[in-house]
Design a protein around this motif. Sequence first.
Motif, short mmCIF file in Angstrom:
data_model
loop_
_atom_site.label_atom_id
_atom_site.label_comp_id
_atom_site.label_asym_id
_atom_site.label_seq_id
_atom_site.Cartn_x
_atom_site.Cartn_y
_atom_site.Cartn_z
N LEU A 20 3.90 6.15 -5.18
CA LEU A 20 4.01 6.19 -6.64
C LEU A 20 2.90 7.04 -7.24
N ALA A 21 1.74 6.97 -6.61
CA ALA A 21 0.62 7.74 -7.12
C ALA A 21 0.72 9.20 -6.74
N GLY A 22 1.83 9.55 -6.14
CA GLY A 22 2.06 10.96 -5.84
C GLY A 22 1.41 11.43 -4.56
N GLN A 23 1.16 10.51 -3.67
CA GLN A 23 0.52 10.89 -2.41
C GLN A 23 1.53 10.67 -1.28
N PRO A 24 2.25 11.68 -0.91
CA PRO A 24 3.21 11.50 0.19
C PRO A 24 2.54 11.16 1.51
N GLY A 31 0.80 -1.22 0.00
CA GLY A 31 0.00 0.00 0.00
C GLY A 31 0.83 1.26 0.00
N VAL A 32 1.83 1.31 0.86
CA VAL A 32 2.59 2.56 0.99
C VAL A 32 3.33 2.91 -0.31
N VAL A 65 2.90 8.74 5.87
CA VAL A 65 2.30 8.98 7.19
C VAL A 65 1.33 7.86 7.55
N LEU A 66 0.54 7.45 6.57
CA LEU A 66 -0.44 6.40 6.86
C LEU A 66 0.25 5.10 7.19
N GLY A 67 1.42 4.92 6.57
CA GLY A 67 2.12 3.66 6.80
C GLY A 67 2.67 3.51 8.22
N VAL A 68 2.94 4.66 8.85
CA VAL A 68 3.59 4.61 10.17
C VAL A 68 2.80 3.78 11.19
#
Lengths: 162, 421
Positions: B199-203, B193-194, B207-210
């Motif tokens: 890759l889709a340009g969503q930095p 997911g991260v 944060v969500l991955g943390v």
Amino acid sequence: MDEVFAPPGVPWTRVSQRLTTVGQIKTAVATVAGIAAGLAVWQLMSATLVGVAICLVALGLGVANMALIPRRTAAWGYAERDDDLFVTHGVMVRRLTVVPYGRMQFVDVTSGPLNRRFGIATVRLHTASADSNVIIEGVAAGEAIALRDRLTVLGEARAAGL
Amino acid sequence: MTRRVHPLTPLLRGGLFTFAIVVIIGRNVVEGQQLPQQVLVLGAAVVAGLAYGTVSWWYTRYRITADELQIDTGVFFKKSRRIRIERLQAVEIEQPLLARLFSMAELSFDSGGTKDAEATLAFLPLKQAEQLRAVLLEQAHEARAPDAAETDPLPPGPAAPEEILYRVSPSLLLGSILTQSAFLGALATVVIGVPALLLAGQPVGLVLGVPFVLGIGNALFKGFAPMYGFTLVRTSQGLRVRSGLTSIRTTTIPVGRIQGVVLMEPWLWRRIGWMRVNLTVAGVGRGDDDKQLTSTLVPVASPQLAIHLVALLLDGADPRTIEPVTASPRAAWVDPFTWRTLGVAVNDRLVVTRRGFLTRRTDVVPRRKPQSVRCVQGPLQRRLGLATVHVDLPSGPVRLEARHRQAVEARGLVMVLADQP
């Protein structure tokens, strides 16, 4: 289909018809309250659609319950065998529970003000399992006490360790 | 003779309520509302509370007879409870804060059952509570003494006083955690997911991955540390379990009180050849740590070894020797995905059910252990001529259900299981 919920050799002891009366009184009160709430919403908050919807839902539930209550009362039954107690109830979801006397830990007899007025009570059995959930509603008060005492004595006599 | 609890009880019960009212009134006063009105309201609330408390106190009575403790309570909703003294496992004394100030105490009675079934008696002077407790426990002990002790199906080994039955190696434990679906799911979310989000340009992906990474770390630690070095030992007292990384815990599994066993085989583990075995033990300690340790027989083991250990506990009865009977095809209407996996089997020693598609679970209960047997039939089941049979145990991992059996078979099961050998 009824072979599943047939009595176990000993016929079902049925509960008092007064349970129907109590149930109908409770349903009537709840329905009136529901309709009043709906009317209040309609008139006071000028929310016609919601208010009328609430009234209709209350009325519908009330009527449905009124029809079901006599059948529910007729569906309650218990049977005392030599070693265990069978209890059955339910109309939509039917249930049958068997509890060996030795497994009974607490026996409660409870009755609220309405039940007491009509002379009926609820007998509740507890085992070591929370799922046992053995309840008999609508037992005549005197019979409830007698049943509780009988079950307690039998439970003592057969007490099995965990 | 019938006794009442201490007259201060309504005050103590109402204490918290009054305190809350005072806080609310105080806040209102600070906000500038009129004091005399507030005091009136407070006074009325306190009086009402005390009045109800007093009436409820008046109607609370208890009595000790030769065999029972009788407690009658309730003003509107009357409740009368009878507790058999010989069934009392524990009588605990608790002192909530307010009660402690007046040296009052509350008794709570435990018959080894569920929390719901516990009974309490509040409030008595501490001395009286302690005396009552001593009397009840002594009576309970005397009542039980004549009974023969439960025979332990796991007699001590003849030669050595202690025998290690099984030990989980750290690598095995690690492997078992890494292959659990919760862990894999979180891992997949992070690994797939991260980067996808990035890759889709969503930095924001980073944060969500943390939390997921933290979650993985937490799961690893929580699963690994308590079960590190899990060792099952047969001692002269029965079965002992020892495990822990940072803090080593030891618990004894009272074999005679094992109510049932459940064998879990998640999808991935079936391929690898692993199985987990959990237990329902009656009257297990309330602490979370104890509960996890006493309810796990083996966190991970090969099926052969797991079954061998289970058979040891069940006094030689091997759950694999009885072949579960599968459910009727009609069950597909009500349980389309897993109906094929449903099975139940009964012999004179055990009752066994099997269910589950992704995680296969086999619940095994000795015939003499069920608390009650239930048959439940919903409206759809009634149409199809099916019913589900439940075998009830004290709370724990084992949940034995024979789902969607044919009506006649369900009835037969109930009647057979009701006769406990």
